[in-house]
Design a protein around this motif. Structure first.
Motif, PDB file in Angstrom:
ATOM      1  N   UNK A 140       1.738  -4.333   0.720  1.00  0.00           N
ATOM      2  CA  UNK A 140       2.982  -4.432   1.491  1.00  0.00           C
ATOM      3  C   UNK A 140       2.774  -3.955   2.922  1.00  0.00           C
ATOM      4  N   UNK A 141       2.029  -2.872   3.080  1.00  0.00           N
ATOM      5  CA  UNK A 141       1.749  -2.369   4.422  1.00  0.00           C
ATOM      6  C   UNK A 141       0.915  -3.363   5.215  1.00  0.00           C
ATOM      7  N   UNK A 142      -0.023  -4.022   4.532  1.00  0.00           N
ATOM      8  CA  UNK A 142      -0.841  -5.027   5.212  1.00  0.00           C
ATOM      9  C   UNK A 142       0.014  -6.207   5.655  1.00  0.00           C
ATOM     10  N   UNK A 143       0.923  -6.654   4.788  1.00  0.00           N
ATOM     11  CA  UNK A 143       1.787  -7.776   5.140  1.00  0.00           C
ATOM     12  C   UNK A 143       2.715  -7.427   6.299  1.00  0.00           C
ATOM     13  N   UNK A 144       3.154  -6.185   6.353  1.00  0.00           N
ATOM     14  CA  UNK A 144       4.080  -5.775   7.411  1.00  0.00           C
ATOM     15  C   UNK A 144       3.422  -5.761   8.779  1.00  0.00           C
ATOM     16  N   UNK A 145       2.098  -5.602   8.804  1.00  0.00           N
ATOM     17  CA  UNK A 145       1.373  -5.621  10.072  1.00  0.00           C
ATOM     18  C   UNK A 145       1.607  -4.408  10.944  1.00  0.00           C
TER      19      UNK A 145
END
Length: 286
Positions: free
Chosen positions: A50-55
């Motif tokens: 999720x953190x990766x997707x949020x950028x």
């Protein structure tokens, strides 16, 4: 995901390689470490995704920053010997009826670009590029090769450095030639299993001083990844964070004509497994 650990020895921080293949982002605000506990925790892994997707993860300046082994607190390193048809042929060995297993101590594991030490008195230090399998959940008495793949959290490039005289000519087990200091560079990344749909379709290559020595594919393995996990689990319990080195293709120094070009101080070894990243090590005397 491509997970990695960066920083000085003993002070590495968890990080993530962006989809652009260049940008490295700091994961230390999301997880404390990349280890078996993380790999076994589906909720924690989802937080990372999720953190990766949020950028929004902080970008790390990687200039001059050391890349460590991508996995901390490794429980054990299980290795499979003679697991490629062409490698068995080049060293004059029979095709094994069952996987040949040996262990490496976890303290042999170093970063992918760390110095590799030629042991004192060694004249037959050899190279072996390998696909490493990282276990993500406890495996005992796995029933099938297909089921074996479900226990894999991810994959990495591994260098199973070996001292052949001590491994083969000194009697006893192979362990003397496999457990020397720095004899298992690992990484640069731990690539999660969802990004490797077919572990039997990966290129496996190694160069010494710029000359291609090994050029194979995991399709040539005698025992595939799922079968290796199944087989090992019949004899020992595999835990999250354990590593399996799955063997090396033809092209090692031991398989070359005389005089065999074993590694010496000053040599440079580069290696890669397709999609799992590249290593580069300079050798010096211990």
């Amino acid at each position: 995901m491509k997970l990695l650990r960066v920083g000085p020895v003993g002070a590495e921080r968890p990080a993530l390689l962006d989809e652009d293949g260049v940008t490295v982002r700091d994961l230390s605000g999301v997880v404390t470490e990349i280890d078996g506990a993380l790999l076994a925790d589906s909720a924690a892994l989802e937080r990372v995704r999720a953190a990766a997707r949020a950028g929004t993860l902080p970008v790390l300046d990687t200039a001059g920053l050391r890349i460590g082994a991508p996995l901390a607190r490794i429980g054990k390193v299980v290795c499979v010997g003679l697991n490629y048809f062409d490698h068995a042929k080049e060293v004059g060995a029979e095709i094994p009826a069952e996987p040949i297993l040996f262990l490496k101590a976890p303290d042999t594991v170093v970063g992918p670009n760390d110095t590799v030490l030629v042991p004192r008195g060694s004249v037959k230090t050899d190279w072996e590029v390998e696909l490493a399998v990282v276990i993500g959940r406890t495996a005992r008495y796995v029933e099938s090769a297909a089921a074996g793949l479900s226990y894999v959290a991810g994959y990495a490039t591994s260098h199973d450095v070996s001292e052949r005289e001590w491994q083969i000519e000194r009697g006893g087990t192979w362990d003397k030639g496999k457990n020397c200091e720095t004899f298992n560079p690992l990484g640069p990344w731990l690539v999660t299993a969802d990004e490797v749909p077919d572990p039997q379709g990966l290129t496996v290559r190694l160069w010494v001083n710029g000359e291609l020595k090994q050029d194979g594919t995991t399709a040539e393995q005698i025992f595939g990844v799922g079968e290796v996990v199944r087989y090992v689990s019949q004899f020992m319990t595999l835990y999250p964070g354990d590593v399996i080195n799955t063997g090396t293709p033809a092209g090692v120094a031991m398989g070359q004509p005389e005089p065999k070009p074993f590694l010496r101080e000053g040599d440079v070894v580069e290696l890669e497994v397709g999609g799992l990243g590249r290593q580069r090590q300079s050798l010096k005397g211990a």
